[in-house]
Write an enzyme that holds these catalytic residues in place. Sequence first.
Site, PDB file in Angstrom:
ATOM      1  N   ASP A  34       7.714 -34.257  36.410  1.00  0.00           N
ATOM      2  CA  ASP A  34       6.484 -35.014  36.675  1.00  0.00           C
ATOM      3  C   ASP A  34       6.327 -36.091  35.613  1.00  0.00           C
ATOM      4  O   ASP A  34       5.890 -37.196  35.881  1.00  0.00           O
ATOM      5  CB  ASP A  34       5.255 -34.102  36.585  1.00  0.00           C
ATOM      6  CG  ASP A  34       5.183 -33.153  37.756  1.00  0.00           C
ATOM      7  OD1 ASP A  34       6.121 -33.154  38.569  1.00  0.00           O
ATOM      8  OD2 ASP A  34       4.188 -32.405  37.837  1.00  0.00           O
ATOM      9  N   ASP A  38       5.906 -40.011  36.177  1.00  0.00           N
ATOM     10  CA  ASP A  38       4.736 -40.758  35.694  1.00  0.00           C
ATOM     11  C   ASP A  38       5.152 -41.937  34.818  1.00  0.00           C
ATOM     12  O   ASP A  38       4.539 -42.996  34.871  1.00  0.00           O
ATOM     13  CB  ASP A  38       3.788 -39.828  34.921  1.00  0.00           C
ATOM     14  CG  ASP A  38       3.074 -38.869  35.857  1.00  0.00           C
ATOM     15  OD1 ASP A  38       2.983 -39.171  37.058  1.00  0.00           O
ATOM     16  OD2 ASP A  38       2.617 -37.808  35.388  1.00  0.00           O
ATOM     17  N   SER A  83      -5.457 -38.698  44.636  1.00  0.00           N
ATOM     18  CA  SER A  83      -4.773 -37.991  43.565  1.00  0.00           C
ATOM     19  C   SER A  83      -5.594 -38.170  42.279  1.00  0.00           C
ATOM     20  O   SER A  83      -6.699 -38.716  42.323  1.00  0.00           O
ATOM     21  CB  SER A  83      -3.399 -38.626  43.440  1.00  0.00           C
ATOM     22  OG  SER A  83      -2.669 -37.965  42.472  1.00  0.00           O
ATOM     23  N   LEU A  84      -5.056 -37.732  41.159  1.00  0.00           N
ATOM     24  CA  LEU A  84      -5.772 -37.882  39.887  1.00  0.00           C
ATOM     25  C   LEU A  84      -4.925 -38.699  38.943  1.00  0.00           C
ATOM     26  O   LEU A  84      -3.701 -38.614  38.955  1.00  0.00           O
ATOM     27  CB  LEU A  84      -5.990 -36.509  39.243  1.00  0.00           C
ATOM     28  CG  LEU A  84      -7.035 -35.604  39.866  1.00  0.00           C
ATOM     29  CD1 LEU A  84      -6.958 -34.229  39.210  1.00  0.00           C
ATOM     30  CD2 LEU A  84      -8.429 -36.180  39.702  1.00  0.00           C
ATOM     31  N   LYS A 115      -6.011 -27.318  35.796  1.00  0.00           N
ATOM     32  CA  LYS A 115      -5.284 -28.059  36.819  1.00  0.00           C
ATOM     33  C   LYS A 115      -4.297 -27.082  37.446  1.00  0.00           C
ATOM     34  O   LYS A 115      -3.328 -26.669  36.791  1.00  0.00           O
ATOM     35  CB  LYS A 115      -4.577 -29.269  36.211  1.00  0.00           C
ATOM     36  CG  LYS A 115      -3.910 -30.135  37.249  1.00  0.00           C
ATOM     37  CD  LYS A 115      -3.477 -31.443  36.655  1.00  0.00           C
ATOM     38  CE  LYS A 115      -2.885 -32.397  37.663  1.00  0.00           C
ATOM     39  NZ  LYS A 115      -2.097 -31.850  38.714  1.00  0.00           N
ATOM     40  N   ARG A 136      -2.783 -32.550  52.256  1.00  0.00           N
ATOM     41  CA  ARG A 136      -3.154 -33.904  51.857  1.00  0.00           C
ATOM     42  C   ARG A 136      -2.501 -34.964  52.745  1.00  0.00           C
ATOM     43  O   ARG A 136      -3.071 -35.996  53.008  1.00  0.00           O
ATOM     44  CB  ARG A 136      -2.770 -34.156  50.395  1.00  0.00           C
ATOM     45  CG  ARG A 136      -3.217 -35.538  50.001  1.00  0.00           C
ATOM     46  CD  ARG A 136      -3.306 -35.711  48.545  1.00  0.00           C
ATOM     47  NE  ARG A 136      -1.983 -35.772  47.955  1.00  0.00           N
ATOM     48  CZ  ARG A 136      -1.765 -35.993  46.682  1.00  0.00           C
ATOM     49  NH1 ARG A 136      -2.785 -36.131  45.876  1.00  0.00           N
ATOM     50  NH2 ARG A 136      -0.558 -36.033  46.219  1.00  0.00           N
ATOM     51  N   GLU A 173      -6.660 -25.994  46.028  1.00  0.00           N
ATOM     52  CA  GLU A 173      -5.218 -25.841  45.870  1.00  0.00           C
ATOM     53  C   GLU A 173      -4.773 -24.504  46.486  1.00  0.00           C
ATOM     54  O   GLU A 173      -5.468 -23.503  46.339  1.00  0.00           O
ATOM     55  CB  GLU A 173      -4.918 -25.851  44.364  1.00  0.00           C
ATOM     56  CG  GLU A 173      -3.560 -26.325  44.003  1.00  0.00           C
ATOM     57  CD  GLU A 173      -3.432 -27.855  43.934  1.00  0.00           C
ATOM     58  OE1 GLU A 173      -4.397 -28.580  44.287  1.00  0.00           O
ATOM     59  OE2 GLU A 173      -2.350 -28.312  43.547  1.00  0.00           O
ATOM     60  N   TYR A 225     -12.021 -26.700  44.334  1.00  0.00           N
ATOM     61  CA  TYR A 225     -12.560 -27.425  43.178  1.00  0.00           C
ATOM     62  C   TYR A 225     -13.275 -28.728  43.486  1.00  0.00           C
ATOM     63  O   TYR A 225     -13.613 -29.464  42.576  1.00  0.00           O
ATOM     64  CB  TYR A 225     -11.458 -27.681  42.154  1.00  0.00           C
ATOM     65  CG  TYR A 225     -10.149 -28.202  42.735  1.00  0.00           C
ATOM     66  CD1 TYR A 225     -10.105 -29.411  43.414  1.00  0.00           C
ATOM     67  CD2 TYR A 225      -8.968 -27.474  42.606  1.00  0.00           C
ATOM     68  CE1 TYR A 225      -8.936 -29.886  43.950  1.00  0.00           C
ATOM     69  CE2 TYR A 225      -7.778 -27.951  43.142  1.00  0.00           C
ATOM     70  CZ  TYR A 225      -7.777 -29.160  43.813  1.00  0.00           C
ATOM     71  OH  TYR A 225      -6.615 -29.628  44.349  1.00  0.00           O
ATOM     72  N   LYS A 287     -13.779 -33.886  34.627  1.00  0.00           N
ATOM     73  CA  LYS A 287     -14.537 -34.647  35.625  1.00  0.00           C
ATOM     74  C   LYS A 287     -15.914 -34.972  35.071  1.00  0.00           C
ATOM     75  O   LYS A 287     -16.502 -34.140  34.369  1.00  0.00           O
ATOM     76  CB  LYS A 287     -14.726 -33.802  36.898  1.00  0.00           C
ATOM     77  CG  LYS A 287     -13.443 -33.413  37.568  1.00  0.00           C
ATOM     78  CD  LYS A 287     -13.669 -32.456  38.720  1.00  0.00           C
ATOM     79  CE  LYS A 287     -12.343 -32.028  39.308  1.00  0.00           C
ATOM     80  NZ  LYS A 287     -12.471 -30.927  40.260  1.00  0.00           N
ATOM     81  N   LYS A 311      -2.179 -33.467  31.282  1.00  0.00           N
ATOM     82  CA  LYS A 311      -1.062 -32.567  31.612  1.00  0.00           C
ATOM     83  C   LYS A 311      -0.502 -31.943  30.342  1.00  0.00           C
ATOM     84  O   LYS A 311      -0.286 -32.642  29.345  1.00  0.00           O
ATOM     85  CB  LYS A 311       0.039 -33.358  32.325  1.00  0.00           C
ATOM     86  CG  LYS A 311      -0.446 -34.047  33.602  1.00  0.00           C
ATOM     87  CD  LYS A 311      -0.059 -33.325  34.844  1.00  0.00           C
ATOM     88  CE  LYS A 311       1.349 -33.622  35.231  1.00  0.00           C
ATOM     89  NZ  LYS A 311       1.692 -33.243  36.583  1.00  0.00           N
ATOM     90  N   CYS A 409      39.255 -42.666  35.265  1.00  0.00           N
ATOM     91  CA  CYS A 409      40.335 -43.523  35.753  1.00  0.00           C
ATOM     92  C   CYS A 409      40.715 -44.623  34.769  1.00  0.00           C
ATOM     93  O   CYS A 409      41.622 -45.410  35.045  1.00  0.00           O
ATOM     94  CB  CYS A 409      39.967 -44.134  37.106  1.00  0.00           C
ATOM     95  SG  CYS A 409      38.662 -45.351  37.020  1.00  0.00           S
ATOM     96  N   CYS A 430      38.564 -44.708  41.840  1.00  0.00           N
ATOM     97  CA  CYS A 430      38.275 -43.736  40.782  1.00  0.00           C
ATOM     98  C   CYS A 430      38.200 -42.332  41.401  1.00  0.00           C
ATOM     99  O   CYS A 430      37.369 -42.087  42.286  1.00  0.00           O
ATOM    100  CB  CYS A 430      36.952 -44.103  40.115  1.00  0.00           C
ATOM    101  SG  CYS A 430      36.418 -42.919  38.882  1.00  0.00           S
TER     102      CYS A 430
END
Length: 683
Positions: A34, A38, A83-84, A115, A136, A173, A225, A287, A311, A409, A430
């Site tokens: 991830d 990002d 998304s966030l 999360k 989603r 989730e 959530y 939030k 994260k 090669c 090659c």
Amino acid sequence: MTKEQAHIEIERLKAELWENSRLYYVENAPVISDYDYDQMLKRLEALEDMYPEFRTPDSPSQKVGSDIRKEFVQYPHRYPMLSLQNTYSIGEVEDFAARAQKTLEEGFSYSCELKFDGTSISLNYRNGVLVRALTRGDGVVGDDVTSNARRITNIPLRLKGEGWPDDFEIRGEILMPYTSFDRLNEERADAGEEPFANPRNAASGSLKLLDSAEAGRRGLICTLYHIPGEHGFTSHSQALDAAASWGLPVSDKRKICHSIAEIEEYINYWDTERHTLPFATDGCVIKINELSAQKALGFTSKFPRWAVAYKFKAESVLTELLSIDYQVGRTGAVTPVANLAPVLLSGTTVKRATLNNADQMALLDIRIGDWVYVEKGGEIIPKITGIEESKRSPGSTTVPRFPEVCPDCGTPLVRRENEAKWFCPNEDGCPTQIKGKIVHFLGRKAMNVIAGDATVDQLYAMGFVRTAADLYTLSSEQLLQLDGWKERSVLRFLDSLRESAESTPFEKVLFALGIRYVGETTAKQLARHFGDIDTLAAASEEELRDVADIGDVIARSVYEWFRTPAHIDEIARLKMAGLHFKVDAKEGGSDILQGRTIVISGNFSISRESLKELIERYGGRNSGSVSSKTTYLLAGEKAGPEKLRKAAQLGVEVIDEARFMSMLPEGSAPQAQASKEEDLLLF
Ligand code: IVH
């Protein structure tokens, strides 16, 4: 960087991000972390900020990834499912808070939450009854997974208590707890099936099973959530507390914070404490709690401005670097791979890790014998992220030298403009590249022939194959010369080759050819759009760019591939061997729209992406501009006046959504099915 270079780099990043987003959302099998995703996205955003003229509405910076699968019916979300924004440092959380403070006139607080690392879901309750569950999808429409969601034990089919709105959505989730995950993977191993790489992939794969009974057995759980829309609550936490009182599963690990210091404390606490939870979390979500403040901050096209995700850092360990191998891949890219003193990392023993490219090695100033930090992002090949200088001994002076010639090669390596990797340019000579291309050709997602790397090595070593087409001229006598091959294995191999040639559809054959940047999805789109290889081979770069999601980089790569005489020769030989180079009308859709070019303009009751899907599924072509080749202009609300004028000028028929849907087989229109099913659910 010149403007032209920036343009090329933007297109390259877009293509890579699309492919990685597909691997994550659709295949449930990501190949990069991830964090790396990002970082790539950040680079794209920075370049697009510098050159806004290259920012297109379909850029990964502008819209969320899509997990839509055509096996499911899609319905629109009442509110877009966004998304966030991800951050990796407390400094970025501070920036978020400062931005909010600047806009907001009144005081506010923060709701800090975990999360959850699963797959998102939107539940719709009407009169207290669960009527629909959507994934989603692309954020605008989602896949209908209601029957699977009904089997998740902590999702109530009916709400308890009182005060719930007559009709509302609640989002959250779907997670697979570690115990269910371990059990499932053991079962899969027993059955000889590929295990899921992590609980997130397992949750997402299980939620999208077509067999609800099996989905129910997978031990999924739900945590909720977010309640979008206005329902008379003043704060987010009040809304979630109410949801909990109606029997909905809401996390009790939430905390209201009033300062950055409190937020930091929450994050630090959960960074260690999360290891005691029965399911995976990958960060915290912060939030703004007051709904009036959320409203004032609003949304970008991808994220709410009132929330941010912090994260957690991937787990990292120190170990010794023993040596470095330089591996040549199927595309000729040379990757330095570190051999390490074995070390335990997130439950598995790691002995090898990637060093990415020459720049990364130089940046780290790495020496053989150094102590290096190794990280793993779940399923991904571990990578070296740093060195521990304090552990470097004065004797460790061996600076590894990146080879100047191909380790395989001997051809001098080249570094193309805007590429971080060194390449062996000897594409057709090659050995590793030749063998890599043949292994790819035979692979499960391509021609699906029962043969592994070892077989290809043997066939190559004997001089029997140099290109994929050579496979189809192999004789039993030749195969019997291979070490360890007996009549049975020869027959099995030849049968498998023949069977695959007869049954593999065009889109997979196209993917098997190994054209640079043409992954499974692109191959499918190209096959559906052009219908056969000759039309595809004759397409101009502009016509290639007309295909959904195909930008300059892919278009150029495909165009050039078909301008290489050896490739045309290869196709001719593969055609002779009986491989499919034409879309079979029976595959996936039908040819109702075969030969028709349709331009879409305006707003419709379903997303434009879904309309494009339908056009291509039924054999038609979607094009961006009206020309004499256009069959129909599919015009919705607020269709472009320029397009309408051009259509009138050229005598192109203008059709509306209803007319278009009426051309397709019954049941193709998502909306039409929606109303029928809703009625059934309510009575
Ligand atoms: S709020 C409008 N809260 O993380 C945004 N999302 O990386 C509403 N996620 O798409 C989302 N835990 O699937 C929110 N406590 C939490 C979450 C959470 C996990 C997921 C969600 C989101 C993704 C973004």
